[in-house]
Design an enzyme around this catalytic site. Sequence first.
Site, PDB file in Angstrom:
ATOM      1  N   GLY A 184       0.820  -1.201   0.000  1.00  0.00           N
ATOM      2  CA  GLY A 184       0.000   0.000   0.000  1.00  0.00           C
ATOM      3  C   GLY A 184       0.850   1.245   0.000  1.00  0.00           C
ATOM      4  O   GLY A 184       2.055   1.213   0.286  1.00  0.00           O
TER       5      GLY A 184
ATOM      6  N   GLY B 179       0.419   5.732   0.730  1.00  0.00           N
ATOM      7  CA  GLY B 179      -0.396   6.882   1.073  1.00  0.00           C
ATOM      8  C   GLY B 179       0.347   8.168   0.829  1.00  0.00           C
ATOM      9  O   GLY B 179       1.410   8.185   0.204  1.00  0.00           O
ATOM     10  N   GLY B 180      -0.209   9.261   1.333  1.00  0.00           N
ATOM     11  CA  GLY B 180       0.392  10.555   1.076  1.00  0.00           C
ATOM     12  C   GLY B 180       1.763  10.721   1.695  1.00  0.00           C
ATOM     13  O   GLY B 180       2.635  11.380   1.144  1.00  0.00           O
TER      14      GLY B 180
ATOM     15  N   ALA C  58       3.542   7.890   3.339  1.00  0.00           N
ATOM     16  CA  ALA C  58       4.348   6.678   3.527  1.00  0.00           C
ATOM     17  C   ALA C  58       3.933   5.548   2.603  1.00  0.00           C
ATOM     18  O   ALA C  58       2.859   5.574   2.002  1.00  0.00           O
ATOM     19  CB  ALA C  58       4.238   6.219   4.991  1.00  0.00           C
TER      20      ALA C  58
ATOM     21  N   ASP D 249      -9.462  10.453  10.724  1.00  0.00           N
ATOM     22  CA  ASP D 249      -9.581   9.969   9.346  1.00  0.00           C
ATOM     23  C   ASP D 249     -10.357   8.654   9.320  1.00  0.00           C
ATOM     24  O   ASP D 249      -9.976   7.711   8.636  1.00  0.00           O
ATOM     25  CB  ASP D 249      -8.194   9.789   8.735  1.00  0.00           C
TER      26      ASP D 249
END
Length: 351
Positions: free
Chosen positions: A16, A18-19, A21, A132
Amino acid sequence: MKDILNGRYEIIEEVGSGGMAQVYRAKCNVLNRFVAVKVLKREFVNDQDFIDKFKQESMSAARLNHKNIVNVYDTGVDDGIYYIVMEYLEGITLHELIQKNKGLSTDTAVDICIQICEALDHAHSNGIIHRDIKPHNILIDKNNQVKVADFGIARAVSNKTMTNSDNTLGSVNYFSPEQARGGYIDEKSDIYSLGIVFFEMLTGEVPFKGDSAIAIALKHVNEQMPAPSSINKEIPDFLNEVVLKCTNKKQTLRYNSANAIIADLMKYKANKELFWAEAGNQRIDDEKIAALNRFLMETSTVNPMDKTAQNSGSKKTSRNKVDNGKIKAVVDMKKNEAMDESYDDAEDVDD
C-alpha cells in the site's frame, strides 16, 4: 528500499501507499512472524515537519493496545529510512466489503459499528483523535474481527487546541463540518465520520456526492443529513436517529462518546424485533408498544418514534453556510497531505 531494516525486518513486497508513507509486507527475523512496515517516503526525509509528524504517529499509535486497533510493535530509523512496524492483517477493508455487497445487512452493519466504537472509545480515553475514520482504514480479518488502522494522522490532544493545518487530513467524503471549515476538532469529529461510515454500511452509498472535493465538503457544512431510510426503506427509525445524532452539524448535539453509541446499539440489538415491526408498520400489541416507548424514554438518547428529526431532509440550512473560499483552502491543504489510503490492501496473518 533496503532489503532488511536494522538487520531484523526483511522486506517482502509493497502492499500500500499513502500521502506520507509506503507500506510493506515484511518478516521479523527475530520473532519469526510477518509484519507490516510503514516507511516514510524519501521525498519527506529532509522535511523536519514531516519527520516530526511521523515520530508523533509512532508515539501516539504505540500508546494504543486494543483488540479493535491495529497494533504497533516497533519504530526506528535505518540509514535515513524512518519506519513503523505494525501487525499484518489478512482480510479485506470495510470499503471493499461494502463495494462487494453494495451495502451490508443491518445486523452486520450494527456489529461492525459497535467494534469501531470500541476502538474509538479506547483511543479517545487515551487522548487520541483518529481524524480519518473511513471504510478504507477499517480492516476485517479472517476471523471477522474489526480493526481500525492508520492512526498515523492522529494527534494526542493533551488539552491543546489543534492548529488549522492539523485539521485537514480526513478524507472529504467523511469530513465533519468543522474539518471542512478548518475549525476545532475533538472526539465528536470522529463520531461524525463514524456516522457517515454507518450510513454507508446501511445504504451502500455516501450521503453527499459532488463533482469535486470542495463541492462535497460544502455539502457536509451546508446541507442537512439525509436519513438512511431515504435510500433503504427498511431501515428502522431507531437506526436512522442513531446516524442522525452522530452526524448533527453541531458538535455539542452529537453523542458525547463512542461508548454512548455502543449503549444505544446494544439496546437496539436487544429489542430489534420491536423496531423492525414498527419500521414495517406491522401490528404490535398495545402492551409491547407501551413497553417500547417506556424503554426508549428511560434508557435511550434517541427517539425512533420522532419522525421530525432536524436532519431528515436534504435542504440547506443558511446558518451553517460558510465562505466557499475557506472550504477550498482547507480541501486543497488536505489534498497535499493524505488523500491516498495508506493501508488499503493490508492483510492479516498469524504470528
